[in-house]
Design a protein around this motif. Sequence first.
Motif, PDB file in Angstrom:
ATOM      1  N   LEU A  83      -2.378  19.790  -8.025  1.00 57.95           N
ATOM      2  CA  LEU A  83      -2.989  18.670  -7.313  1.00 57.95           C
ATOM      3  C   LEU A  83      -2.385  17.326  -7.716  1.00 57.95           C
ATOM      4  N   TYR A  84      -2.109  17.128  -8.992  1.00 49.87           N
ATOM      5  CA  TYR A  84      -1.655  15.827  -9.469  1.00 49.87           C
ATOM      6  C   TYR A  84      -0.175  15.776  -9.813  1.00 49.87           C
ATOM      7  N   LYS A  85       0.571  16.817  -9.483  1.00 52.43           N
ATOM      8  CA  LYS A  85       2.002  16.826  -9.727  1.00 52.43           C
ATOM      9  C   LYS A  85       2.666  15.833  -8.776  1.00 52.43           C
ATOM     10  N   GLN A  86       3.577  15.034  -9.283  1.00 52.44           N
ATOM     11  CA  GLN A  86       4.342  14.040  -8.538  1.00 52.44           C
ATOM     12  C   GLN A  86       3.466  12.960  -7.909  1.00 52.44           C
ATOM     13  N   THR A  87       2.388  12.581  -8.575  1.00 54.48           N
ATOM     14  CA  THR A  87       1.593  11.440  -8.120  1.00 54.48           C
ATOM     15  C   THR A  87       1.779  10.301  -9.106  1.00 54.48           C
ATOM     16  N   ILE A  88       1.688   9.082  -8.621  1.00 60.02           N
ATOM     17  CA  ILE A  88       1.879   7.917  -9.478  1.00 60.02           C
ATOM     18  C   ILE A  88       0.671   7.719 -10.389  1.00 60.02           C
ATOM     19  N   LEU A  89      -0.511   7.773  -9.845  1.00 60.36           N
ATOM     20  CA  LEU A  89      -1.717   7.537 -10.643  1.00 60.36           C
ATOM     21  C   LEU A  89      -2.247   8.795 -11.318  1.00 60.36           C
ATOM     22  N   GLY A  90      -1.806   9.954 -10.870  1.00 58.01           N
ATOM     23  CA  GLY A  90      -2.176  11.215 -11.504  1.00 58.01           C
ATOM     24  C   GLY A  90      -3.680  11.428 -11.546  1.00 58.01           C
ATOM     25  N   PRO A  91      -4.201  11.839 -12.704  1.00 57.09           N
ATOM     26  CA  PRO A  91      -5.630  12.125 -12.829  1.00 57.09           C
ATOM     27  C   PRO A  91      -6.543  10.902 -12.693  1.00 57.09           C
ATOM     28  N   ALA A  92      -5.973   9.692 -12.627  1.00 51.84           N
ATOM     29  CA  ALA A  92      -6.807   8.500 -12.408  1.00 51.84           C
ATOM     30  C   ALA A  92      -7.518   8.578 -11.062  1.00 51.84           C
ATOM     31  N   TRP A  93      -6.983   9.374 -10.136  1.00 47.62           N
ATOM     32  CA  TRP A  93      -7.623   9.554  -8.837  1.00 47.62           C
ATOM     33  C   TRP A  93      -8.991  10.198  -8.972  1.00 47.62           C
ATOM     34  N   ILE A  94      -9.211  10.933 -10.050  1.00 46.68           N
ATOM     35  CA  ILE A  94     -10.517  11.557 -10.273  1.00 46.68           C
ATOM     36  C   ILE A  94     -11.601  10.489 -10.367  1.00 46.68           C
ATOM     37  N   ILE A  95     -11.269   9.347 -10.948  1.00 49.38           N
ATOM     38  CA  ILE A  95     -12.226   8.243 -11.094  1.00 49.38           C
ATOM     39  C   ILE A  95     -12.156   7.300  -9.892  1.00 49.38           C
ATOM     40  N   LEU A  96     -10.939   7.009  -9.432  1.00 45.37           N
ATOM     41  CA  LEU A  96     -10.774   6.049  -8.335  1.00 45.37           C
ATOM     42  C   LEU A  96     -11.368   6.532  -7.013  1.00 45.37           C
ATOM     43  N   ASN A  97     -11.184   7.798  -6.688  1.00 42.93           N
ATOM     44  CA  ASN A  97     -11.646   8.318  -5.403  1.00 42.93           C
ATOM     45  C   ASN A  97     -13.151   8.132  -5.198  1.00 42.93           C
ATOM     46  N   PRO A  98     -14.019   8.567  -6.118  1.00 39.29           N
ATOM     47  CA  PRO A  98     -15.448   8.338  -5.870  1.00 39.29           C
ATOM     48  C   PRO A  98     -15.850   6.867  -5.923  1.00 39.29           C
ATOM     49  N   LEU A  99     -15.177   6.071  -6.750  1.00 35.94           N
ATOM     50  CA  LEU A  99     -15.513   4.647  -6.802  1.00 35.94           C
ATOM     51  C   LEU A  99     -15.156   3.945  -5.493  1.00 35.94           C
ATOM     52  N   ILE A 100     -13.979   4.218  -4.969  1.00 34.95           N
ATOM     53  CA  ILE A 100     -13.555   3.594  -3.715  1.00 34.95           C
ATOM     54  C   ILE A 100     -14.453   4.053  -2.564  1.00 34.95           C
ATOM     55  N   THR A 101     -14.754   5.338  -2.522  1.00 35.78           N
ATOM     56  CA  THR A 101     -15.632   5.864  -1.475  1.00 35.78           C
ATOM     57  C   THR A 101     -17.012   5.233  -1.554  1.00 35.78           C
ATOM     58  N   THR A 102     -17.549   5.095  -2.755  1.00 28.08           N
ATOM     59  CA  THR A 102     -18.868   4.491  -2.926  1.00 28.08           C
ATOM     60  C   THR A 102     -18.872   3.032  -2.501  1.00 28.08           C
ATOM     61  N   VAL A 103     -17.835   2.291  -2.849  1.00 25.63           N
ATOM     62  CA  VAL A 103     -17.752   0.886  -2.442  1.00 25.63           C
ATOM     63  C   VAL A 103     -17.678   0.783  -0.919  1.00 25.63           C
ATOM     64  N   ILE A 104     -16.883   1.644  -0.292  1.00 24.68           N
ATOM     65  CA  ILE A 104     -16.770   1.614   1.179  1.00 24.68           C
ATOM     66  C   ILE A 104     -18.109   1.965   1.823  1.00 24.68           C
ATOM     67  N   PHE A 105     -18.783   2.999   1.323  1.00 26.07           N
ATOM     68  CA  PHE A 105     -20.106   3.351   1.853  1.00 26.07           C
ATOM     69  C   PHE A 105     -21.081   2.197   1.680  1.00 26.07           C
ATOM     70  N   ASN A 106     -21.026   1.557   0.532  1.00 27.01           N
ATOM     71  CA  ASN A 106     -21.931   0.443   0.251  1.00 27.01           C
ATOM     72  C   ASN A 106     -21.683  -0.707   1.220  1.00 27.01           C
ATOM     73  N   VAL A 107     -20.426  -1.006   1.507  1.00 24.47           N
ATOM     74  CA  VAL A 107     -20.102  -2.083   2.445  1.00 24.47           C
ATOM     75  C   VAL A 107     -20.513  -1.698   3.860  1.00 24.47           C
ATOM     76  N   VAL A 108     -20.158  -0.483   4.286  1.00 24.01           N
ATOM     77  CA  VAL A 108     -20.431  -0.075   5.669  1.00 24.01           C
ATOM     78  C   VAL A 108     -21.927   0.135   5.899  1.00 24.01           C
ATOM     79  N   PHE A 109     -22.559   0.967   5.079  1.00 23.22           N
ATOM     80  CA  PHE A 109     -23.961   1.302   5.325  1.00 23.22           C
ATOM     81  C   PHE A 109     -24.924   0.245   4.802  1.00 23.22           C
ATOM     82  N   GLY A 110     -24.611  -0.359   3.676  1.00 22.09           N
ATOM     83  CA  GLY A 110     -25.496  -1.377   3.118  1.00 22.09           C
ATOM     84  C   GLY A 110     -25.268  -2.748   3.709  1.00 22.09           C
ATOM     85  N   GLY A 111     -24.007  -3.136   3.855  1.00 19.52           N
ATOM     86  CA  GLY A 111     -23.686  -4.474   4.345  1.00 19.52           C
ATOM     87  C   GLY A 111     -23.697  -4.592   5.849  1.00 19.52           C
ATOM     88  N   MET A 112     -22.910  -3.773   6.522  1.00 18.73           N
ATOM     89  CA  MET A 112     -22.777  -3.895   7.980  1.00 18.73           C
ATOM     90  C   MET A 112     -23.948  -3.282   8.739  1.00 18.73           C
TER      91      MET A 112
END
Length: 184
Positions: free
Chosen positions: A9-38
């Motif tokens: 899964l993380y072979k030849q990626t720039i951020l590697g396993p950092a995506w494990i943390i970034l993916n849910p954080l980015i998704t949560t922020v987007i959900f918060n903006v779309v569902f909470g804000g808009m």
Amino acid sequence: FVKRNFTVLYKQTILGPAWIILNPLITTVIFNVVFGGMANMPTDGVPGFLFCMAGNTVWTFFANCVNNTANTFVTNSQIFGKVYFLPNKAGTHHCDGIQAVMYLIFWVYFFATGSGVTFTLWVLAVPFVVLEVMLLGLGVGIIVSSLTTKYRDLAIAVGFGVQLWMYASPVVYPLSMLDNSPRL
């Protein structure tokens, strides 16, 4: 199998396993903006970020159970005649545990800052809910996997279908929006 999946899964990626943390954080922020804000979706007194992260954590776990199990019979067809086999990917996705720990850290933070988060006895039901979500995901995944052996296009459609299913489920809106719903 888990180590092999992690490496691939993380072979030849720039951020590697950092995506494990970034993916849910980015998704949560987007959900918060779309569902909470808009959309001004109510959260029943829970901080919007924590509300979105809770739904995202549970749904990601379910979606991973379904998606990872959906191709089990086709992917592992060479070993069916050699050993007894049970789909092994339902509860082994490494991101799910880390995302649950991240949610717990944010929950403790919001609890400590007095942001309307309280501790109730419903927290004792969490292991049963996790087991129920895993079994439901495993069941749906096995049904899809058995159909995928004949209709290979279904494996592609199931990823899209699971994404759409999230918006039809009460993951993105609170119980108070449902008529006659029990208050927890």
